[in-house]
Scaffold this active site. Structure first.
Site, mmCIF file in Angstrom:
data_model
loop_
_atom_site.group_PDB
_atom_site.id
_atom_site.type_symbol
_atom_site.label_atom_id
_atom_site.label_comp_id
_atom_site.label_asym_id
_atom_site.label_seq_id
_atom_site.Cartn_x
_atom_site.Cartn_y
_atom_site.Cartn_z
ATOM 1 C CG HIS A 122 18.662 57.871 97.676
ATOM 2 N ND1 HIS A 122 18.877 57.542 98.992
ATOM 3 C CD2 HIS A 122 17.976 56.833 97.132
ATOM 4 C CE1 HIS A 122 18.373 56.350 99.227
ATOM 5 N NE2 HIS A 122 17.814 55.904 98.125
ATOM 6 C CD1 TRP A 130 31.091 70.780 65.754
ATOM 7 C CD2 TRP A 130 33.008 70.570 66.896
ATOM 8 N NE1 TRP A 130 30.785 70.668 67.093
ATOM 9 C CE2 TRP A 130 31.945 70.542 67.815
ATOM 10 C CE3 TRP A 130 34.313 70.464 67.379
ATOM 11 C CZ2 TRP A 130 32.129 70.410 69.179
ATOM 12 C CZ3 TRP A 130 34.493 70.329 68.744
ATOM 13 C CH2 TRP A 130 33.414 70.307 69.638
ATOM 14 C CE LYS A 165 19.527 60.419 70.140
ATOM 15 N NZ LYS A 165 20.432 59.329 70.431
ATOM 16 C CB CYS A 172 36.776 69.742 60.519
ATOM 17 S SG CYS A 172 37.000 70.894 61.863
ATOM 18 C CG ASN A 181 39.149 66.086 60.902
ATOM 19 O OD1 ASN A 181 38.729 66.532 61.968
ATOM 20 N ND2 ASN A 181 38.971 64.835 60.535
ATOM 21 N N GLY A 182 41.244 67.984 63.051
ATOM 22 C CA GLY A 182 41.987 67.486 64.217
ATOM 23 C C GLY A 182 42.330 68.644 65.139
ATOM 24 C CE LYS A 184 25.572 59.843 62.890
ATOM 25 N NZ LYS A 184 24.557 59.531 63.904
ATOM 26 C CD GLU A 218 20.096 56.944 73.091
ATOM 27 O OE1 GLU A 218 21.099 57.273 73.755
ATOM 28 O OE2 GLU A 218 19.984 57.224 71.884
ATOM 29 N NE ARG A 222 34.609 64.297 59.283
ATOM 30 C CZ ARG A 222 35.097 63.114 59.661
ATOM 31 N NH1 ARG A 222 34.453 62.027 59.356
ATOM 32 N NH2 ARG A 222 36.205 63.032 60.327
ATOM 33 C CD GLU A 244 21.670 63.760 70.340
ATOM 34 O OE1 GLU A 244 22.758 64.049 69.857
ATOM 35 O OE2 GLU A 244 21.288 62.588 70.493
HETATM 36 C C1 F6R Z 1 23.890 60.966 70.265
HETATM 37 C C2 F6R Z 1 25.056 60.544 69.530
HETATM 38 C C3 F6R Z 1 26.368 60.546 70.216
HETATM 39 C C4 F6R Z 1 27.229 59.382 69.708
HETATM 40 C C5 F6R Z 1 28.644 59.495 70.289
HETATM 41 C C6 F6R Z 1 29.526 58.338 69.856
HETATM 42 O O1 F6R Z 1 22.741 60.873 69.485
HETATM 43 O O2 F6R Z 1 24.975 60.231 68.367
HETATM 44 O O3 F6R Z 1 26.240 60.510 71.593
HETATM 45 O O4 F6R Z 1 26.635 58.186 70.075
HETATM 46 O O5 F6R Z 1 29.227 60.696 69.860
HETATM 47 O O6 F6R Z 1 29.679 58.302 68.476
HETATM 48 P P1 F6R Z 1 30.169 56.985 67.770
HETATM 49 O O7 F6R Z 1 29.127 55.950 67.973
HETATM 50 O O8 F6R Z 1 30.323 57.356 66.322
HETATM 51 O O9 F6R Z 1 31.466 56.602 68.412
#
Ligand code: F6R
Length: 606
Positions: free
Chosen positions: A504, A74, A485, A2, A100-101, A601, A481, A27, A488
């Site tokens: 395996h 969120w 990507k 949030c 937020n929390g 994010k 990775e 957020r 998500e």
């Molecule tokens: C994926 C992504 C997340 C962040 C993860 C850690 O694209 O962005 O997997 O990498 O939530 O976030 P930070 O780096 O802010 O600790």
């Protein structure tokens, strides 16, 4: 997670609050709401969904108040809905709160309040807070100017979990009270206005002077005055800190989405990162005073994409410094009693610097006497304030939920620090690697030229239900990775396999409907991966190959070439076609690339 914003000043607060919320939508964007106060009446407007839905509410333009608090959610407790949207009030409409929390003991508190005659309208954990404030306020017989603050303090003393809170009350109409514990909150100030927010960019256009609230610190905020108190309500003196980030860079600069802009910014963002530690082929980190000779184990701890950067860092640290390196997921590390001591170095990677599990992991490492080093993209973020040493990636603000430019900058910095440590240990000749780092910005530009080919590939793949990724060695990390990507932002199920592990178990999934994207940049492993490609092709799978320009691979429907570079730096180039592919597939599906469903994010709850 949030995002929260607040304003006290002499202007109408609504445009400032809305503007802040729009900047904080990264957020969370399940619902949005605002509470303002005028004529001793708290007015709340809230709605399900994005901040733009709030902007579209007709009543919002009638609000002329100059004091207000706002929230973008969120969802944790309770579905995304108008009822669960913040702000929340006490039963009598005297206090409004944004949060937020997570309040971990909310059920216990809710039952206590229900036993005392309170009732609840939402499913949230937050709603206990305004009602507890009411409870303590009405049971406090001293009627002085500290009464509201005392009620907030007594409330916070009951809360377990994490919170950043803004509170307004009709009893103190031109005041906002702010408090934080394990969730971020900053206060911006100029002469006759005060701004509160979860992060700096939300209010950076109004001021460069900020106060950073510490854990369990209260702020009583009016337009001309700002008082800080510790958890016992003893007044504190605090200084402002100047923050100069270029807020003009926080727009799409003509790109359709932030993600695409951020992918294209990578030649600049990694250059900005390595220019800070490398001058004329000399690498130095003057503020890092770690006795690397005494370190016998390195842990890299992070979540998601940052953890993948850590896995790439492991290759660099082990091969250049000969120090065993373990990479761990923050949420696992913090609960598994890792073997740490004063000879351990723990590196915590976090783009936001606010990830709750990574912060907790760092606190654990410190408590066990390990040396802690934070790598983050956000100045003054929580992680940097707790770690023994901090290094920054100079990627600039990363707005899209899917991390791209922060990832490649994190790898650049990890290779840089590995070279630095190895030079201190007099381990290896690293000139070739430093020369190679300098070539990366141009090679990234070259790699981005694969974009039109990738667009075509996206048209072919966007309607698939499953896509697999395959790689060996450092290319396996790129596959992990790439898979993250894709899933998500396009919601296509995908998995990454270490090519040697296929037999395996995972190979049972392969049939003539399967699409497999293979990354092959490590020349020492190419023949092994080609054999694995043959094995899946023999079972009907179609393959796409992302490889280095000098390598001869097997035939494939699509072959995408990236420039040749050193193995330790190769993930910086080879991830770019994958980032573009995920982006174009999501666009083909008509999805909101920058704000994928269910994600945020900054993951500030565990
Ligand atoms: C994926 C992504 C997340 C962040 C993860 C850690 O694209 O962005 O997997 O990498 O939530 O976030 P930070 O780096 O802010 O600790």
């Amino acid at each position: 997670m949030c995002g929260i914003v607040g304003y006290v000043g002499n202007k109408k607060c609504i445009p400032i609050l809305i503007n802040g919320l729009l900047k904080l939508e990264y957020r969370g964007y399940d619902s949005a709401g605002i509470a303002t106060i005028s004529n001793n009446y708290i007015n709340i407007i809230k709605c399900k969904g994005r901040v733009c839905n709030l902007q579209n509410q007709a009543e919002i333009n009638n609000l002329t108040s100059t004091t207000g608090i706002a929230h973008t959610r969120w969802a944790t407790h309770g579905i995304p809905s108008k009822e669960n949207a913040h702000p929340h009030m006490d039963n009598l409409g005297n206090f409004a709160v944004v949060h937020n929390g997570i309040i971990e003991n909310y059920l216990e508190l809710k039952n206590f309040l229900i036993d005392n005659g309170y009732f609840f309208y939402s499913e949230t954990d937050t709603e206990v807070i305004p009602n507890l404030i009411h409870y303590f306020y009405t049971n406090d017989l001293i009627d002085d100017k500290m009464k509201l603050l005392r009620a907030v303090k007594n409330t916070c003393a009951k809360l377990k979990g994490s919170y950043a809170l803004e509170i307004i009350s009709k009893f103190n109409p031109n005041t906002v009270i702010a408090i934080r514990k394990s969730s971020p909150l900053i206060i911006g100030t100029n002469k006759s206005e005060k701004f509160i927010a979860s992060d700096i960019p939300a209010i950076l256009q109004y001021t460069n002077d900020f106060y950073f609230l510490a854990d369990n610190e209260f702020a009583v905020i009016t337009k001309n005055k700002l008082d800080f108190y510790d958890k016992n309500l003893v007044k504190q003196h605090k200084n402002t800190e100047k923050v100069d980030i270029n807020c003009c860079s926080i727009n799409k600069s003509g790109y359709k989405d932030y993600m695409l802009k951020e992918v294209y910014e990578q030649s600049t963002s990694i250059q900005n990162t390595f220019y800070k530690f490398m001058v004329d082929n000399n690498i130095s980190f003057p503020y890092i005073n770690i006795d690397i000779g005494s370190i016998n184990m390195i842990y890299i701890v992070a979540c998601g994409t940052a953890m993948h950067a850590g896995l790439c860092g492991k290759f660099a640290l082990e091969s250049l410094c000969n120090i065993p390196t373990i990479v761990d997921i923050s949420s696992e590390f913090r609960y598994r009693n890792p073997l740490l001591n004063k000879n351990s170095l723990c590196i915590f990677i976090s783009q936001s610097g606010e990830t709750a599990d990574t912060i907790a992991a760092l606190e654990l490492a410190k408590s066990k006497g390990a040396t802690t080093l934070a790598i983050t993209n956000v100045f003054n973020s929580s992680i940097t304030r707790k770690a023994d040493y901090s290094l920054y990636t100079y990627s600039g603000p990363e707005i899209a939920v899917a991390s791209t430019k922060a990832y490649t900058s994190q790898i650049t910095l990890l290779v840089g620090i590995s070279i630095y440590f190895s030079e201190l240990l007099a381990n290896t000749n690293t000139h070739f690697l430093k020369d190679e780092i300098l070539t990366l910005p141009n090679k990234i530009k070259q790699t981005l030229q694969t974009s039109s080919k990738i667009k075509k590939l996206a048209k072919k793949l966007y309607n698939k239900d499953n896509i697999f990724f395959l790689g060996r060695g450092i290319d396996y990390i790129t596959s992990m990775e790439a898979s993250l990507k894709l899933k998500e932002i396009s919601y296509i199920h995908s998995e990454a396999f270490a090519a040697g592990e296929l037999k395996h178990g995972p190979i049972a999934l392969i049939d003539n409907e399967s699409y497999i994207i293979c990354t092959i940049t490590d020349s020492t492993l190419i023949y092994k991966v080609i054999s694995n490609i043959e094995e899946v092709t023999a079972r009907g799978a179609k393959t796409i190959i992302i490889t280095s320009e000098e390598l001869q691979t097997s035939d494939s429907e699509f072959i995408i070439k990236v420039p040749k570079t050193n193995k330790l730096l190769s993930p910086i180039l080879s991830i770019i076609p994958h980032q573009l592919l995920a982006y174009y597939i999501a666009k083909e599906k008509g999805l909101d690339v920058d704000k994928p469903r269910n994600l945020a994010k900054s993951v500030t709850v565990e």
